[in-house]
Write a protein that holds these residues in place. Structure first.
Motif, PDB file in Angstrom:
ATOM      1  N   THR A 150      -9.408   3.740  -6.859  1.00 20.21           N
ATOM      2  CA  THR A 150      -9.122   2.951  -5.787  1.00 20.21           C
ATOM      3  C   THR A 150     -10.393   2.369  -5.150  1.00 20.21           C
ATOM      4  OG1 THR A 150      -7.255   4.112  -5.769  1.00 20.21           O
ATOM      5  CG2 THR A 150      -7.843   2.963  -3.604  1.00 20.21           C
ATOM      6  N   CYS A 154       1.574   1.822  -3.421  1.00 18.60           N
ATOM      7  CA  CYS A 154       0.595   2.282  -4.288  1.00 18.60           C
ATOM      8  C   CYS A 154       0.415   3.847  -3.957  1.00 18.60           C
ATOM      9  CB  CYS A 154      -0.725   1.709  -3.710  1.00 18.60           C
ATOM     10  SG  CYS A 154      -1.139   0.059  -4.209  1.00 18.60           S
ATOM     11  N   TRP A 181       0.483   6.828  -6.728  1.00 12.64           N
ATOM     12  CA  TRP A 181      -0.755   7.815  -6.747  1.00 12.64           C
ATOM     13  C   TRP A 181       0.207   9.555  -6.823  1.00 12.64           C
ATOM     14  CZ3 TRP A 181      -1.958  11.367  -2.432  1.00 12.64           C
ATOM     15  CH2 TRP A 181      -3.245  12.152  -2.829  1.00 12.64           C
ATOM     16  N   TYR A 184      -0.622   0.058 -10.981  1.00 12.34           N
ATOM     17  CA  TYR A 184      -1.314   0.503  -9.704  1.00 12.34           C
ATOM     18  C   TYR A 184      -2.445  -0.429  -9.151  1.00 12.34           C
ATOM     19  CZ  TYR A 184      -3.648   3.353  -6.118  1.00 12.34           C
ATOM     20  OH  TYR A 184      -4.474   3.774  -5.078  1.00 12.34           O
ATOM     21  N   PHE A 192      -2.357  -2.722  -5.770  1.00 15.14           N
ATOM     22  CA  PHE A 192      -3.433  -2.485  -4.948  1.00 15.14           C
ATOM     23  C   PHE A 192      -4.300  -3.686  -4.721  1.00 15.14           C
ATOM     24  CE2 PHE A 192      -7.679  -0.925  -3.707  1.00 15.14           C
ATOM     25  CZ  PHE A 192      -7.519  -0.382  -2.438  1.00 15.14           C
ATOM     26  N   LEU A 249       0.884  -1.099  -0.032  1.00 16.27           N
ATOM     27  CA  LEU A 249       0.002  -0.005   0.019  1.00 16.27           C
ATOM     28  C   LEU A 249       0.630   1.343  -0.055  1.00 16.27           C
ATOM     29  CD1 LEU A 249      -2.863  -1.136   2.483  1.00 16.27           C
ATOM     30  CD2 LEU A 249      -3.036  -0.924  -0.119  1.00 16.27           C
TER      31      LEU A 249
END
Length: 350
Positions: A337, A31, A35, A183, A187, A28
């Motif tokens: 997400t 991720c 982002w 991504y 995730f 995470l």
């Protein structure tokens, strides 16, 4: 106690709850860094900074110019490309530095993502904290991260072509789309590490179908948005001429759907309108269902982020402020997400 027994049965502690949380936190974090990279990349593109570094050196390029001579050498290289000659003729070194730093940060952040992913991966494998079945997949993700860097240079190189002042939009789209693939993969893996087995959810098949439709629509809209950024199609918006207001521009069917600004802008707007309707329908269906609280919470996130995304999109269009456009792009990833979280929690839909 059951987690300890499970770890002993597998010959290590990789399947323990503690290790799963640790591995998921690492994924995470990756991720989150991707982002942030979307925001840095968006700013770099919209500010025209992406062509300020004329070579790709993953190792030596980690350091910026450290002397006046090094800065002058870098600036002299920039003065050889069409963007300087066409757009920035006469720019001084200070102006070049303003272009240089966003692109440098973009590349440095990409390298940092690689380090943050690779070092813990090696450590977790060495200490047997990752389940063996995941190791090949995670190594593949690291390799694809390196490929993303190569795609980035493939994109930048197109901006050095004669008479070119920016990268080719389709290469920009490829770069962004591959980043989103990475991504999504990271995730989804993190969520699965946290919850390996789906929870049976009777009576939720319909909202699972809506969640899938939401991701498809959102993906198409984000893809179309890359061409808005790549062509600066937002320039086609004009209240006085009633263009860019959501209606097909005159001669739409004869236009180049990926190059003519009015067509590119309309495509994104049309897909965005459809996506808003689908996502709001999905969020409403989830909130009205008898699904468990985690599913309903994910549905609430979808509804909140899609409303925010619509507001940001209109604000970016009307103001033509690229800073708002960057936030709009970053919120799109947050919306994606939320949709992925919803779908993952609906894996056991029946």
């Amino acid at each position: 106690m059951s987690e300890v027994i499970l770890g002993q049965r597998t010959g290590n502690m990789a399947a323990s709850r503690q290790n799963r949380k640790l591995v998921a936190a690492w994924l995470l974090t990756s991720c989150f860094m991707i982002w942030v990279m979307v925001g840095i990349g968006g700013y770099t593109r919209d500010s025209g900074s992406g062509l300020s570094i004329m070579d790709w050196d993953p190792i030596i390029g980690t350091l910026p110019p450290l002397s006046t001579a090094a800065w002058n050498k870098m600036f002299a290289l920039y003065q050889t490309i069409p963007q300087y000659k066409i757009l920035h003729q006469g720019m001084d070194l200070a102006g070049f530095k303003a272009l240089f730093w966003p692109e440098y940060l973009h590349r440095l952040w990409g390298r940092l993502i690689g380090v943050v992913f690779f070092v813990p991966l090696v450590a977790f494998i060495a200490t047997r904290r990752i389940e063996a079945r995941l190791i090949p997949w995670l190594i593949l993700l690291f390799i694809m991260g390196g490929l993303q860097g190569a795609i980035g240079w493939f994109m930048v190189a197109s901006g050095f072509d004669p008479n070119s002042v920016a990268v080719q939009p389709w290469r920009l789209s490829l770069h962004f789309s591959f980043a989103m693939f990475l991504y999504i993969s990271v995730f989804w893996t993190a969520l699965t590490v946290l919850q390996p087995e789906p929870v049976a959810l009777p009576g939720t098949r319909k909202i699972k179908f809506l969640a899938i439709a939401s991701i498809i629509c959102l993906g198409a809209t984000m893809f179309a948005g890359t061409f808005v950024s790549g062509t600066h199609a937002i320039d086609a918006f004009n209240l006085a001429k009633n263009t860019g207001m959501g209606a097909p521009p005159p001669g739409y069917l004869t236009m180049n759907m990926f190059a003519d600004k009015p067509a590119v802008l309309f495509n994104h707007q049309a897909l965005a309108s459809l996506t808003v309707l689908v996502l709001l329908t999905t969020a409403t269906a989830v909130l009205r269902s008898n699904a468990p609280k985690p599913v309903r919470d994910a549905g609430l996130l979808v509804g909140g982020f899609v409303i925010l995304q619509f507001i940001l999109g209109v604000a970016a269009l009307v103001s033509k402020m690229f800073d708002i456009g960057v936030v709009h792009q970053m919120d799109a990833v947050l919306l994606l997400t939320a949709c992925l979280l919803l779908l993952h929690r609906l894996r056991g839909a029946r």
